[in-house]
Each structure stands twice: as structure tokens, then as C-alpha cells.
Design an enzyme around this catalytic site. Structure first.
Site, PDB file in Angstrom:
ATOM      1  N   THR A 172       1.431   3.877   4.318  1.00 43.75           N
ATOM      2  CA  THR A 172       2.320   2.740   4.543  1.00 43.75           C
ATOM      3  C   THR A 172       3.740   3.079   4.102  1.00 43.75           C
ATOM      4  O   THR A 172       4.690   2.988   4.884  1.00 43.75           O
ATOM      5  CB  THR A 172       1.824   1.498   3.783  1.00 43.75           C
ATOM      6  OG1 THR A 172       0.490   1.199   4.203  1.00 43.75           O
ATOM      7  CG2 THR A 172       2.724   0.296   4.044  1.00 43.75           C
ATOM      8  N   ASN A 206      -3.009   0.112   6.914  1.00 45.57           N
ATOM      9  CA  ASN A 206      -4.449   0.285   7.063  1.00 45.57           C
ATOM     10  C   ASN A 206      -5.114  -1.054   7.379  1.00 45.57           C
ATOM     11  O   ASN A 206      -5.103  -1.963   6.530  1.00 45.57           O
ATOM     12  CB  ASN A 206      -5.038   0.847   5.763  1.00 45.57           C
ATOM     13  CG  ASN A 206      -4.462   2.210   5.419  1.00 45.57           C
ATOM     14  OD1 ASN A 206      -4.582   3.150   6.190  1.00 45.57           O
ATOM     15  ND2 ASN A 206      -3.826   2.307   4.260  1.00 45.57           N
ATOM     16  N   PHE A 264      -8.166  -1.999   7.312  1.00 43.07           N
ATOM     17  CA  PHE A 264      -9.184  -2.406   6.344  1.00 43.07           C
ATOM     18  C   PHE A 264      -8.559  -3.079   5.121  1.00 43.07           C
ATOM     19  O   PHE A 264      -9.147  -3.975   4.509  1.00 43.07           O
ATOM     20  CB  PHE A 264     -10.041  -1.210   5.911  1.00 43.07           C
ATOM     21  CG  PHE A 264      -9.371  -0.254   4.957  1.00 43.07           C
ATOM     22  CD1 PHE A 264      -9.350  -0.497   3.588  1.00 43.07           C
ATOM     23  CD2 PHE A 264      -8.750   0.892   5.424  1.00 43.07           C
ATOM     24  CE1 PHE A 264      -8.734   0.380   2.706  1.00 43.07           C
ATOM     25  CE2 PHE A 264      -8.131   1.776   4.546  1.00 43.07           C
ATOM     26  CZ  PHE A 264      -8.114   1.521   3.189  1.00 43.07           C
ATOM     27  N   ASP A 265      -7.356  -2.654   4.757  1.00 44.30           N
ATOM     28  CA  ASP A 265      -6.651  -3.207   3.602  1.00 44.30           C
ATOM     29  C   ASP A 265      -6.139  -4.611   3.924  1.00 44.30           C
ATOM     30  O   ASP A 265      -6.272  -5.544   3.115  1.00 44.30           O
ATOM     31  CB  ASP A 265      -5.501  -2.276   3.237  1.00 44.30           C
ATOM     32  CG  ASP A 265      -4.977  -2.458   1.822  1.00 44.30           C
ATOM     33  OD1 ASP A 265      -5.577  -3.232   1.058  1.00 44.30           O
ATOM     34  OD2 ASP A 265      -3.975  -1.801   1.482  1.00 44.30           O
ATOM     35  N   ASP A 325       0.859  -1.167   0.000  1.00 37.98           N
ATOM     36  CA  ASP A 325       0.000   0.000   0.000  1.00 37.98           C
ATOM     37  C   ASP A 325       0.909   1.234   0.000  1.00 37.98           C
ATOM     38  O   ASP A 325       2.034   1.192   0.513  1.00 37.98           O
ATOM     39  CB  ASP A 325      -0.889  -0.025   1.244  1.00 37.98           C
ATOM     40  CG  ASP A 325      -1.678   1.248   1.420  1.00 37.98           C
ATOM     41  OD1 ASP A 325      -2.502   1.557   0.544  1.00 37.98           O
ATOM     42  OD2 ASP A 325      -1.456   1.939   2.423  1.00 37.98           O
ATOM     43  N   TYR A 359      -0.253   5.116   0.368  1.00 39.00           N
ATOM     44  CA  TYR A 359      -0.612   6.207   1.283  1.00 39.00           C
ATOM     45  C   TYR A 359      -0.756   5.696   2.713  1.00 39.00           C
ATOM     46  O   TYR A 359      -1.616   4.883   3.016  1.00 39.00           O
ATOM     47  CB  TYR A 359      -1.911   6.867   0.833  1.00 39.00           C
ATOM     48  CG  TYR A 359      -1.827   7.535  -0.520  1.00 39.00           C
ATOM     49  CD1 TYR A 359      -1.336   8.833  -0.655  1.00 39.00           C
ATOM     50  CD2 TYR A 359      -2.235   6.863  -1.671  1.00 39.00           C
ATOM     51  CE1 TYR A 359      -1.255   9.443  -1.901  1.00 39.00           C
ATOM     52  CE2 TYR A 359      -2.165   7.472  -2.921  1.00 39.00           C
ATOM     53  CZ  TYR A 359      -1.680   8.767  -3.024  1.00 39.00           C
ATOM     54  OH  TYR A 359      -1.607   9.372  -4.261  1.00 39.00           O
ATOM     55  N   ARG A 389      -7.826  13.009   6.013  1.00 35.49           N
ATOM     56  CA  ARG A 389      -7.478  11.631   5.667  1.00 35.49           C
ATOM     57  C   ARG A 389      -8.660  10.690   5.886  1.00 35.49           C
ATOM     58  O   ARG A 389      -8.971   9.852   5.031  1.00 35.49           O
ATOM     59  CB  ARG A 389      -6.270  11.185   6.502  1.00 35.49           C
ATOM     60  CG  ARG A 389      -5.923   9.701   6.414  1.00 35.49           C
ATOM     61  CD  ARG A 389      -5.513   9.286   5.045  1.00 35.49           C
ATOM     62  NE  ARG A 389      -4.992   7.913   5.053  1.00 35.49           N
ATOM     63  CZ  ARG A 389      -4.821   7.173   3.976  1.00 35.49           C
ATOM     64  NH1 ARG A 389      -5.113   7.651   2.785  1.00 35.49           N
ATOM     65  NH2 ARG A 389      -4.334   5.952   4.073  1.00 35.49           N
ATOM     66  N   LYS A 406     -10.040  -0.454  -2.895  1.00 32.25           N
ATOM     67  CA  LYS A 406      -9.857  -1.342  -1.761  1.00 32.25           C
ATOM     68  C   LYS A 406     -10.931  -0.991  -0.717  1.00 32.25           C
ATOM     69  O   LYS A 406     -11.244   0.186  -0.552  1.00 32.25           O
ATOM     70  CB  LYS A 406      -8.486  -1.144  -1.126  1.00 32.25           C
ATOM     71  CG  LYS A 406      -7.293  -1.407  -2.022  1.00 32.25           C
ATOM     72  CD  LYS A 406      -6.035  -1.001  -1.250  1.00 32.25           C
ATOM     73  CE  LYS A 406      -4.778  -1.140  -2.068  1.00 32.25           C
ATOM     74  NZ  LYS A 406      -3.592  -0.739  -1.276  1.00 32.25           N
ATOM     75  N   SER A 464      -2.026   0.559  -5.057  1.00 35.83           N
ATOM     76  CA  SER A 464      -2.644   1.745  -4.462  1.00 35.83           C
ATOM     77  C   SER A 464      -4.026   2.082  -4.999  1.00 35.83           C
ATOM     78  O   SER A 464      -4.377   1.749  -6.137  1.00 35.83           O
ATOM     79  CB  SER A 464      -1.717   2.947  -4.703  1.00 35.83           C
ATOM     80  OG  SER A 464      -2.266   4.137  -4.181  1.00 35.83           O
ATOM     81  N   ASN A 465      -4.775   2.810  -4.159  1.00 36.00           N
ATOM     82  CA  ASN A 465      -6.025   3.428  -4.593  1.00 36.00           C
ATOM     83  C   ASN A 465      -5.764   4.593  -5.543  1.00 36.00           C
ATOM     84  O   ASN A 465      -6.656   5.014  -6.272  1.00 36.00           O
ATOM     85  CB  ASN A 465      -6.817   3.946  -3.384  1.00 36.00           C
ATOM     86  CG  ASN A 465      -7.703   2.878  -2.758  1.00 36.00           C
ATOM     87  OD1 ASN A 465      -8.030   1.872  -3.378  1.00 36.00           O
ATOM     88  ND2 ASN A 465      -8.098   3.099  -1.519  1.00 36.00           N
ATOM     89  N   SER A 482       0.406  -3.327   4.476  1.00 36.54           N
ATOM     90  CA  SER A 482      -0.348  -2.088   4.633  1.00 36.54           C
ATOM     91  C   SER A 482      -0.413  -1.657   6.093  1.00 36.54           C
ATOM     92  O   SER A 482      -0.447  -2.487   6.998  1.00 36.54           O
ATOM     93  CB  SER A 482      -1.773  -2.261   4.095  1.00 36.54           C
ATOM     94  OG  SER A 482      -2.520  -1.073   4.242  1.00 36.54           O
TER      95      SER A 482
END
Length: 222
Positions: A12, A175, A177-178, A8, A10, A39, A149, A116-117, A173
Site C-alpha cells: 500500500t 489488499n 483481504f485487509d 497498511d 506492504y 509475495r 490480519k 502492519s503485519n 489498504s
């Protein structure tokens, strides 16, 4: 075992609070609050658009989140300042541990890709200015399938695009959720817990490993 490591970007690899200096110059002690709210809303907008099937690129989610945060906190930023903040977001710094760890992982034979997103163009430019673009074998963007994601289709696209087996593919990641999304899609997941206070979502699906930074990850994976 050599693996494909999908990082990931952003939060990470890249510090999304890199805008804090500029925000504090304009807003004082409210700068950190603004950065965090921005964010959070950025991710919320991506999630909501994903559920609605109303995809726009991540840059637009970021700009719309900036507009919302300005309204919500009543900071009354000028359009010029908003443009400057967006420009700053496009040249955020890498976390200090990232260059050394990526170089070591590649030296040990692992394949490293940015996942990445953000659009491929935005991510490539961001990694270039951070001085780490050469650490990656490829860049995979959700923009290629117009999903975000943690949609399972995104992780399936990663495997298809790279022609890799799920059992040898890791999502890395910061995040939760990821990491949860990757595990749900059959990948391995490493959670980079960049803050000791950060909790993991209590869903029952823990990551395969939890590390404090990427140097620790390189030591764990060998």
C-alpha cells in the site's frame, strides 16, 4: 470530518515488487514470476500460522516464503543471494504518490498511523529508509498481540491502542483481504486499487471507497 487513517504498509505504502530489479538480474524474465510467488506465499504463510495459532513474526514468514519459492521454481539461489534479497526487502521504496498524499492528509488534520503485519522495528526502519516515517503519528504492529490480519482481534487492538472510535477510523489498504477484514470489524475501509486489473473479492462487502492512489484518497476525504 477528521479521521484516524490506519495505513497498511506492504503493498500500500511500500512497493513489494521493489526487489524485481535484483531478481531480474539473477533470473531474467522469471524475476517477476518469482516476486509474485514470493509475495503470495508470504501472505499465505501468515494466514496459515494465524489459523494454527503458531505465530512467528512477519520477517520469518517472508524468509520461509522465499525458501519455498526458490524450491518451487527450482531457481537454486545461493544462501548469500537469499540474504541479499531479504536485505533488499527491508529497504523497499515507497510508491511515488505516497509522500505528497500523506503530507496533505496530515495538513488537513487527519491522524495517520502505519498499521502492519510487520514488527514495529522492521516497519519503522522501512519507513525511515523510504523517507516517510515522519508522516506518521504512530506505528501499530500486529506483533503486539501475536496475530495477523485479517483476524478481528487485530483491528480491535488498533482501536484500543489508539483509543479511537470505529466510526472515525479508516483502514487504507491495497489488499482486499485487509479491507474486508476491517469492514467486518466495524471500521471504514478504503481500497487502494494500484492495478486497474486487480479484482476485489466477491464477498458482497464492498469498501467504503476505492481509489487508484493515495492522492485520490486525500482528495476524496478532504
Amino acid at each position: 470530518m477528521k479521521a484516524t487513517l490506519a495505513f497498511d504498509v506492504y503493498g500500500t505504502l511500500i512497493d513489494t515488487h521493489g526487489v524485481i530489479v535484483e531478481l531480474e538480474a539473477e533470473l531474467g524474465e522469471r524475476g517477476m514470476e518469482f516476486s509474485q510467488r514470493w509475495r503470495d506465499k508470504q501472505l499465505e504463510y501468515a494466514f496459515r500460522r494465524g489459523l494454527m495459532g503458531a505465530y512467528v513474526d512477519f520477517g520469518q514468514c517472508t524468509r520461509e516464503a522465499l525458501e519455498f519459492t526458490d524450491r518451487a521454481l527450482r531457481t537454486e539461489l545461493s544462501e548469500r543471494h537469499k540474504d541479499r534479497l531479504m536485505a533488499t526487502y527491508a529497504r523497499l521504496p515507497a510508491f511515488p504518490d505516497v509522500p505528497e498524499a500523506l503530507a496533505e492528509l496530515r495538513r488537513r488534520g487527519h491522524t495517520c498511523v502505519a498499521f502492519s503485519n510487520g514488527t514495529r522495528e522492521a516497519v519503522k526502519a522501512l519507513l525511515e529508509q523510504a523517507g516517510i516515517v515522519d508522516c506518521f503519528d504512530d506505528i501499530v504492529s500486529v506483533d503486539e498481540i501475536k496475530r495477523f490480519k485479517p483476524d478481528p482481534a487485530v483491528y480491535a487492538h488498533l482501536r484500543t491502542r489508539l483509543e479511537v472510535d470505529a466510526s472515525k477510523t479508516w483502514l487504507v489498504s491495497s489488499n482486499p483481504f485487509d479491507a474486508i477484514g476491517a469492514r467486518h470489524a466495524g471500521l471504514h475501509a478504503a481500497w487502494v486499487r494500484r492495478s486497474a486489473e486487480a479484482p476485489f473479492d466477491p464477498w458482497g462487502g464492498e469498501p467504503d471507497c476505492t481509489v487508484s492512489d493515495l492522492v485520490e484518497l486525500s482528495e476524496r476525504l478532504g
